[in-house]
Write an enzyme that holds these catalytic residues in place. Sequence first.
Site, PDB file in Angstrom:
ATOM      1  N   LYS A  22       3.141   4.114  -2.324  1.00 48.36           N
ATOM      2  CA  LYS A  22       2.308   3.625  -3.359  1.00 48.36           C
ATOM      3  C   LYS A  22       1.516   4.997  -3.933  1.00 48.36           C
ATOM      4  CE  LYS A  22      -2.052   1.780  -2.462  1.00 48.36           C
ATOM      5  NZ  LYS A  22      -3.020   2.436  -3.382  1.00 48.36           N
ATOM      6  N   ASN A  23       0.708   5.702  -3.243  1.00 52.58           N
ATOM      7  CA  ASN A  23       0.171   6.804  -3.659  1.00 52.58           C
ATOM      8  C   ASN A  23       0.839   7.932  -4.160  1.00 52.58           C
ATOM      9  OD1 ASN A  23      -2.005   5.213  -3.043  1.00 52.58           O
ATOM     10  ND2 ASN A  23      -2.561   6.043  -0.998  1.00 52.58           N
ATOM     11  N   CYS A 117     -10.407   0.272  -4.714  1.00 50.89           N
ATOM     12  CA  CYS A 117     -11.180  -0.500  -3.582  1.00 50.89           C
ATOM     13  C   CYS A 117     -12.528   0.031  -3.249  1.00 50.89           C
ATOM     14  CB  CYS A 117     -10.350  -0.402  -2.309  1.00 50.89           C
ATOM     15  SG  CYS A 117      -8.748  -1.220  -2.368  1.00 50.89           S
ATOM     16  N   ARG A 122     -17.481   6.178  -5.346  1.00 50.51           N
ATOM     17  CA  ARG A 122     -16.110   7.353  -5.492  1.00 50.51           C
ATOM     18  C   ARG A 122     -16.175   7.934  -6.677  1.00 50.51           C
ATOM     19  NH1 ARG A 122     -11.028   3.561  -3.832  1.00 50.51           N
ATOM     20  NH2 ARG A 122     -10.292   5.488  -3.388  1.00 50.51           N
ATOM     21  N   ASP A 309      -6.980   5.772   5.484  1.00 51.83           N
ATOM     22  CA  ASP A 309      -6.132   4.482   5.105  1.00 51.83           C
ATOM     23  C   ASP A 309      -5.478   3.578   6.386  1.00 51.83           C
ATOM     24  OD1 ASP A 309      -4.813   5.552   1.850  1.00 51.83           O
ATOM     25  OD2 ASP A 309      -6.797   4.994   2.773  1.00 51.83           O
ATOM     26  N   ARG A 401      -1.596  -5.517  -3.450  1.00 51.00           N
ATOM     27  CA  ARG A 401      -1.420  -4.070  -4.281  1.00 51.00           C
ATOM     28  C   ARG A 401      -0.647  -3.056  -3.617  1.00 51.00           C
ATOM     29  NH1 ARG A 401      -7.532  -2.129  -5.734  1.00 51.00           N
ATOM     30  NH2 ARG A 401      -6.284  -0.516  -6.340  1.00 51.00           N
TER      31      ARG A 401
END
Length: 432
Positions: A22-23, A117, A122, A309, A401
């Site tokens: 995903k990232n 999230c 952040r 994570d 997600r």
Amino acid sequence: MEQYIITGGHELHGSIPISGAKNAALGILPATLLCSGVCRIENLPQISDVRNMLDILASMGVRIRYLNKNAVEIDTTHTQNVPTPYEMVRKLRASYYLIGALLGRFGKAEVALPGGCDFGFRPIDQHIKGFEALGATVQITEGGIVQVEAKDGLVGASIYLDVVSVGATMNIMLAAALIKGQTVIENAAREPHIVDLANFLNTMGADITGAGTDVIKVRGVEQLHGCTYSIIPDQIEAGTYLALAAATGGAVTVTGVIPKHLESITAKLSEMGAEIEEGDDTVTVRRDSSVRMRRINLKTQPYPGFPTDMQPQFGVLMSMAEGTSILTEGIYDNRYRYVNELRRMGAEATVDGRIAVFEGVEKLNAAPVHAPDLRAGAALIMAALCAEGTTVIDEIHYIERGYEDIVRKLKSVGAEIRLVEIPDGAALERAN
Ligand code: EPZ
């Protein structure tokens, strides 16, 4: 609203194919804006964050064609540098990569402040530090729009990141790829998805060296071209399923992975008593559920340290390990919102700032819980698959997600899980 209904309490056995990262995908998709051409991206995870990013690109005149559920053709020939749709951008933390890509290609960008999230504050100050070092001016309007422009063009620069930031590292690479001269990023993040973005940019014709180390050099090139690229497997998806196997007991193999990316995770699983077996592109975790896991201490850190994570998933393991485990969150101020949900399931844990202390219990109990964010949601699925009885998990859109086909993948190893759609009113009723 959708919920997962999960009946737990038995071992899991089988193998799970791992999707694209995903990232990495969320950096590579906006990176296609740096060329005026056609890119074919393969091993793209079919998850809502990716769909949202593709929708944002399409809103800018980018032509998207799905070749299959995990491959797209992206034609950026007709890109218009228009302000991105506020509500679409707000959904996605990774939307800030649009700033670096648009700044790199057009010399200016206008993008809403990112969402994502909620782990406390952040900031994006290191992204802004990078853009300003490259010669851009940055303003954030009252409406939360980031306006970046390099009126006199961009210039290569040396940038030292005050914090090791994945996002800032990737964003500066994007902005610098087409700048004449050299840009050096020091104290750079080293995650596998940083390397994947650098490899993608180099496949487009960029000249980036050092990705994966804490010093990345970007030598600007005149232009970039379209290419075909396959995204690396998702380290965190794989790590989540390996942690799940250790939690329930049994034997689960993740396939299509890069074992080296999982080293910090498998090392801690082994410390807790799981048996680890590595193949070329597989990792297997085995554990006898009749023997309790051993307690551990753990601190999350930037790669190659233990990934933040994976923190909630290991909180679940610690809640059932024999003895007292201490978990320290080294990256975010508040990434323990899942602990309250675990307590409903019988976990004994206390949280003080960035430290959580778990007194391991023999068994968790089924209970109705809410997913507070993406990885915490995955952790609650793990807890539900360990607990005796049937657990209902709300707010599962967070989980969707980042985990492709999670219900099908879990069922393939024997999990009893199903997705149900309930009218919102009923959900409110239950909450009250
Ligand atoms: C990326 O977020 C990931 N998201 C996160 O994954 C992951 O938790 C995080 O990296 C750390 O690995 C995406 O890639 C889309 P950071 P990012 O910048 O880039 C502080 C998931 O579950 N910081 O490395 O936002 C920041 O507050 C998600 O897939 C600044 O102070 O993370 C944090 O404490 C959740 N100033 C630390 O650095 C900045 O300008 C690391 O953040 C930027 C960050």
